[in-house]
Design an enzyme around this catalytic site. Structure first.
Site, PDB file in Angstrom:
ATOM      1  N   LYS A   1       0.876  -1.190   0.000  1.00 40.29           N
ATOM      2  CA  LYS A   1       0.000   0.000   0.000  1.00 40.29           C
ATOM      3  C   LYS A   1       0.901   1.224   0.000  1.00 40.29           C
ATOM      4  O   LYS A   1       2.007   1.189   0.527  1.00 40.29           O
ATOM      5  CB  LYS A   1      -0.865   0.020   1.268  1.00 40.29           C
ATOM      6  CG  LYS A   1      -2.120   0.835   1.124  1.00 40.29           C
ATOM      7  CD  LYS A   1      -3.237  -0.013   0.540  1.00 40.29           C
ATOM      8  CE  LYS A   1      -4.479   0.774   0.247  1.00 40.29           C
ATOM      9  NZ  LYS A   1      -5.598  -0.123  -0.085  1.00 40.29           N
TER      10      LYS A   1
ATOM     11  N   ASP B   1      -6.942   4.275  -4.501  1.00 38.36           N
ATOM     12  CA  ASP B   1      -7.609   4.107  -3.203  1.00 38.36           C
ATOM     13  C   ASP B   1      -8.256   5.468  -2.928  1.00 38.36           C
ATOM     14  O   ASP B   1      -8.477   6.242  -3.872  1.00 38.36           O
ATOM     15  CB  ASP B   1      -6.589   3.695  -2.121  1.00 38.36           C
ATOM     16  CG  ASP B   1      -7.257   3.124  -0.870  1.00 38.36           C
ATOM     17  OD1 ASP B   1      -7.633   1.949  -0.870  1.00 38.36           O
ATOM     18  OD2 ASP B   1      -7.425   3.876   0.128  1.00 38.36           O
TER      19      ASP B   1
HETATM   20  N1  GLU Z   1      -7.333   0.111  -2.927  1.00 34.78           N
HETATM   21  C1  GLU Z   1      -8.061  -1.077  -3.258  1.00 34.78           C
HETATM   22  C2  GLU Z   1      -8.089  -2.015  -2.083  1.00 34.78           C
HETATM   23  O1  GLU Z   1      -8.114  -1.563  -0.948  1.00 34.78           O
HETATM   24  C3  GLU Z   1      -7.587  -1.713  -4.551  1.00 34.78           C
HETATM   25  C4  GLU Z   1      -6.162  -2.114  -4.605  1.00 34.78           C
HETATM   26  C5  GLU Z   1      -5.689  -2.573  -5.975  1.00 34.78           C
HETATM   27  O2  GLU Z   1      -6.483  -2.663  -6.897  1.00 34.78           O
HETATM   28  O3  GLU Z   1      -4.499  -2.872  -6.059  1.00 34.78           O
HETATM   29  O4  GLU Z   1      -8.134  -3.210  -2.190  1.00 34.78           O
END
Ligand code: GLU
Length: 451
Positions: free
Chosen positions: A130, A170
Site C-alpha cells: 500500500k 484508493d
Molecule cells: N485500494 C483497493 C483495495 O483496498 C484496490 C487495490 C488494488 O487494486 O491494487 O483493495
C-alpha cells in the site's frame, strides 16, 4: 518445543505494540488477525517455530520519501510519500495509493497488512502493499494534482514494476490520478508496462475495474444471505460513503431489488426514505466525481431526503449495512445500534471500517458479518485480472470479467466457510477470512525457508 512454550496472544501483541509505537491502526489490524490465527496455530508447530505471523506483521520494507511540488501561486509545498511493501510470498506487491490528510505510516502499514490477506483470498498471485501521501486533493486544481502526482511518481518509480510492485487507486486516487502517475512513469522509464492498475481503457485498463469493489461487496453480501436462504429483494440498505465503492455498491443493491436509504461523506449523511434509485445514484456519481461536490447538496436536488450533519448513518434502521467510507467509521455503539434495529448482515466495502469493539459486537451477535478483506476484495481481484490482460496484451470482454468477478467473490465466500463455519448455522467470516488468507501466505513462506 512443547506447544505451551509458545508466546501467547497477549505477549505477542505486547511485542507488536512495543515495536510499532504510535501506530494504533496497524496494531489494531494485527490484533484482529492474531485473535483468530493464534487459535488456528495452536496445534501447528511449524507456523510457530518459523515465526510466520511475526514475519507477516513486519513489512518487507517501508519506503518513505519527500514529495515537493509547486502550487498555483508558486509556493513550494512539501508532503510525505510512502510505499509499504508488506509481503510478496505469493506474488508481486499489490495495493492501492491513498491521498488523504489522514494518511500516516500507521494507516498505510495497516492497509498493506490487510491487503496481504485480502489478495491471498482472491486466489490470484498477488502479494500485499500500500502507498500514499498526506497530500489533500480537496480544493486543489487539476494542474496542482497533476504536479503532485508527477512528483510522487518521480520517486516511487524506482521501487515498483510489473513484476515487483503494482500500485492502484484508493481514497483520493482515481482514474485521473492513475493517468498522471502512469504518464510520469512512462516518461521516466520509457517503458509501457502494466505497472499500475485502474488505468483508462485506452491505455491498458480493464472493463469493470471501476465498479468491481462495490459490485463485489454486494455479491459477497448476496452469498452470505443465501446461506440463510435469503436474497436482497425488498431489503433496506444503509451505506456510508459516496465515492466509487459506495455508489457502485448502491447500484448493485438496486439492481438486485434492494432499497438504498443512505449515503454519506465526511460532512454527514443523507437519508432518502423513498430509496436512492439508479437516477439518483447517477446524480451522486456526477456530483461527487465530476463536480467534486458535497453529499449535503443531495437534499436540494431531491427534497424528500434529509441531511444529518456530522453523523454517520448507523442509527437508520435497515436490513443490511455496508460501510464503504473509511477505517474506524463504525464503532462499538454503532454496531450495537444496528443490531438493536434488526440489521441482519454487514458487508464492509471499506478497509477496517469497524473498530475492534464493533467487530466483537458483530461476532457475539452472530449476525452475517463480512470483514473488508473478504467482501471488498473484488476491486483488487479485477486489478489482478487487469495485470493478466496486460501480460497477454489483450482485453477481455465485459461478460467474461463480470463472470470472473462473481466467481472470485463466491470463491472467497467458500474459503470463509471452510475455516469459519462454527456449526449451528453460524459462520464467523472474520475468522474464515483470516485463516484462509493466512494459510496461503504462510505455506508459501514455509517453502522459502527463513528469508
Ligand atoms: N485500494 C483497493 C483495495 O483496498 C484496490 C487495490 C488494488 O487494486 O491494487 O483493495
Amino acid at each position: 518445543m512443547a506447544v505451551s512454550d509458545h508466546v501467547d496472544l497477549p505477549t505477542f501483541m505486547e511485542g507488536v505494540k512495543k515495536r510499532n509505537p504510535y501506530q494504533p491502526e496497524f496494531v489494531q489490524a494485527v490484533q484482529e488477525v492474531a485473535e483468530d490465527i493464534f487459535e488456528f496455530m495452536q496445534d501447528k508447530e511449524e507456523y510457530h517455530s518459523q515465526q510466520i505471523l511475526r514475519r507477516i506483521a513486519e513489512p518487507d520494507r517501508v519506503v518513505s520519501f519527500r514529495v515537493c511540488w509547486e502550487d498555483d501561486n508558486g509556493n513550494v509545498r512539501v508532503q510525505r510519500g510512502w510505499r509499504v511493501q508488506n509481503n510478496n510470498a505469493i506474488g508481486p506487491y499489490k495495493g492501492g495509493i491513498r491521498f488523504h490528510p489522514s494518511v500516516t505510516e500507521s494507516v498505510l502499514k495497516f492497509l498493506a497488512f490487510e491487503q496481504t490477506f485480502k489478495n491471498a483470498l482472491t486466489g490470484l498471485p498477488m502479494g500485499g502493499g500500500k502507498g500514499g501521501s498526506n497530500f489533500n486533493p480537496k480544493g486543489k486544481s487539476v494542474r496542482e494534482i497533476m504536479r503532485f502526482c508527477q512528483s510522487f511518481m518521480t520517486e516511487l518509480y524506482r521501487h515498483i514494476g510489473a513484476d515487483i510492485d503494482v500500485p492502484a487507486g484508493d481514497i483520493g486516487v482515481g482514474g485521473r490520478e492513475i493517468g498522471f502517475m502512469f504518464g510520469q512513469y512512462k516518461r521516466i522509464t520509457n517503458n509501457f508496462t502494466g505497472v499500475l492498475t485502474g488505468k483508462g481503457l485506452e491505455w491498458g485498463g480493464s472493463l469493470i475495474r471501476t465498479e468491481a469493489t462495490g459490485y463485489g461487496a454486494v455479491y459477497f453480501l448476496a452469498n452470505m444471505l443465501a446461506t440463510k436462504s435469503e436474497d436482497l429483494t425488498g431489503k433496506t440498505a444503509v451505506i456510508s460513503g459516496s465515492g466509487n465503492v459506495a455508489t457502485h455498491a448502491a447500484e448493485k443493491i438496486v439492481q438486485l431489488g434492494g432499497k438504498v436509504l443512505t449515503l454519506s461523506d465526511s460532512g454527514g449523511y443523507i437519508h432518502d426514505p423513498d430509496g436512492i434509485d439508479q437516477e439518483k445514484i447517477d446524480w451522486v456519481k456526477t456530483h461527487k466525481t465530476h463536480r467534486r461536490g458535497r453529499i449535503e447538496e443531495y437534499v436540494t436536488a431531491f427534497p424528500k431526503a434529509t441531511f444529518v450533519a456530522g453523523k454517520t448513518p448507523w442509527g437508520v434502521p435497515c436490513d443490511v449495512a455496508l460501510p464503504c467510507a473509511t477505517q474506524n467509521e463504525l464503532l462499538g455503539d454503532d454496531a450495537r445500534m444496528l443490531i438493536a434495529n434488526g440489521c441482519k448482515a454487514v458487508a464492509e466495502g471499506a478497509n477496517m471500517p469497524t473498530d475492534l469493539d464493533g467487530v466483537h459486537v458483530f461476532k457475539a451477535a452472530k449476525i452475517l458479518y463480512a470483514p473488508g478483506k473478504a467482501s471488498n476484495a473484488g476491486g483488487v481481484a479485477v486489478s489482478g485480472l487487469e495485470m493478466s490482460q496486460n501480460s497477454e496484451r489483450r482485453s477481455w470482454k465485459e461478460e467474461e470479467l463480470q463472470q470472473m468477478l462473481k466467481d472470485i467473490m463466491s470463491g472467497i465466500h467458500k474459503s470463509c466457510l471452510a475455516y469459519g463455519d462454527q456449526g449451528g448455522g453460524y459462520i464467523d467470516y472474520v475468522k474464515g477470512a483470516n485463516i484462509a488468507g493466512f494459510k496461503k501466505v504462510a505455506d508459501a513462506m514455509l517453502a522459502f525457508g527463513v528469508v
